[in-house]
Scaffold this active site. Structure first.
Site, PDB file in Angstrom:
ATOM      1  N   HIS A  27       0.887  -1.109  -0.121  1.00 46.67           N
ATOM      2  CA  HIS A  27      -0.128  -0.159  -0.017  1.00 46.67           C
ATOM      3  C   HIS A  27       0.845   1.264   0.159  1.00 46.67           C
ATOM      4  CE1 HIS A  27      -2.840   3.145   1.103  1.00 46.67           C
ATOM      5  NE2 HIS A  27      -3.928   2.476   0.732  1.00 46.67           N
ATOM      6  N   GLU A  69      -4.060   2.127  -7.511  1.00 43.71           N
ATOM      7  CA  GLU A  69      -4.473   2.928  -6.370  1.00 43.71           C
ATOM      8  C   GLU A  69      -3.262   4.431  -6.606  1.00 43.71           C
ATOM      9  OE1 GLU A  69      -6.372   1.218  -3.032  1.00 43.71           O
ATOM     10  OE2 GLU A  69      -4.414   1.734  -2.262  1.00 43.71           O
TER      11      GLU A  69
HETATM   12  P1  PGA Z   1      -9.637   6.053   0.265  1.00 37.68           P
HETATM   13  O1  PGA Z   1      -8.569   5.117   0.379  1.00 37.68           O
HETATM   14  O2  PGA Z   1     -10.849   5.450  -0.107  1.00 37.68           O
HETATM   15  O3  PGA Z   1      -9.925   6.549   1.865  1.00 37.68           O
HETATM   16  O4  PGA Z   1      -9.121   7.207  -0.688  1.00 37.68           O
HETATM   17  C1  PGA Z   1      -8.135   3.998  -0.312  1.00 37.68           C
HETATM   18  C2  PGA Z   1      -6.926   3.327   0.098  1.00 37.68           C
HETATM   19  O5  PGA Z   1      -6.190   3.589   0.582  1.00 37.68           O
HETATM   20  O6  PGA Z   1      -7.028   1.849  -0.048  1.00 37.68           O
END
Ligand code: PGA
Length: 254
Positions: A98, A168
């Site tokens: 992540h 992401e």
């Molecule tokens: P968010 O986070 O939906 O608050 O933007 C997504 C993530 O970090 O997996």
């Protein structure tokens, strides 16, 4: 045939034992919607939630994952939790790579790849996160960055394995700025091409999107080419904000 979208809630460093009632409410919502949801609470809650879900016969509707695992099997790593321990706590999945860990803790792609290997050895399904920063995006480097992250974060041992790659964009996380369709489509095409080239056209990987997914945009993002699910942060922390996302997934499946 339409496969069930993978809807995941990443609670980050939020949640206490008293939130079991929220977990059971989410399970009930998932059950009513005929959807299975994955929740990634803090590691401290995995066993407690796994136990609570099985006592409530809700384990079919919520599967648990951890937000990270250590890149070594065991040993003198004070404060760390291994993939085997996570599996032993009742988790099925683990996030790896992540951006909040890559950035704040300096986790490199090499470390991420080692974590994927430990996860597979322990019998966990890895969800591997990749994404570019705003600086990389503005300099036109997005696809190059994603290619490097894919090349270096996905070990060869993934061949034949069931796993997820979550796109992401760092600039979309927690900002209320979901990525544009064309950004998501370009990234997912690149990921799919990489997966096919490395693991063959019959690979068992699925692509997710994460970054400011909310009730009002979930259905739209799920409809984009190659996107099989959503990794949701902030909006997974209450039933009020998570329910519309679960409903969007159910609508998508119908
Ligand atoms: P968010 O986070 O939906 O608050 O933007 C997504 C993530 O970090 O997996």
């Amino acid at each position: 045939m339409m496969t069930m979208p993978y809807i995941a809630g990443n609670w980050k460093m939020n949640g206490l034992k008293s939130d079991l009632s929220l977990v059971l409410d989410i399970a009930q919502c998932a059950k009513e919607s005929n959807i299975r949801v994955s929740l990634y609470p803090p590691t401290s809650l995995l066993h407690y939630f796994a136990d609570g879900l099985s006592r409530d016969f809700a384990g079919d509707h919520i599967l648990l994952g951890s937000q990270d695992c250590h890149h070594e099997k065991s040993g003198a790593y004070t404060g760390s939790v291994s993939a085997r321990m996570i599996k032993d706590s009742g988790a099925i999945y683990t996030l790896v790579g992540h951006s909040e860990r890559r950035q704040a803790l300096g986790e490199t792609c090499v470390i991420v790849a080692q974590k994927v290997e430990r996860a597979l050895e322990a019998g966990l399904v890895p969800v591997i996160c990749i994404g570019e920063t705003i600086e990389e995006k503005l300099s036109g480097a997005t696809l190059r960055v994603l290619s490097h992250q894919l090349r270096d974060s996905l070990p060869e041992s993934l061949n034949g394995a069931h796993f997820y790659v979550s796109y992401e964009p760092v600039w979309a996380i927690g900002t209320d700025h979901v990525a544009l369709d064309e950004d998501i489509i370009a990234a997912s095409r690149l990921i799919e091409a990489h997966l096919c080239a490395r693991f063959g056209h019959e690979h068992h990987a699925k692509i997710l999107y994460g970054g400011s997914v909310k009730g009002h945009n979930a259905q739209h993002v799920l409809g984009l080419d190659q996107i099989h699910g959503l990794l949701v942060g902030g909006a997974s922390l209450s039933l009020e904000t998570f329910k519309p996302i679960i409903k969007a997934a159910a609508f998508h499946l119908a």
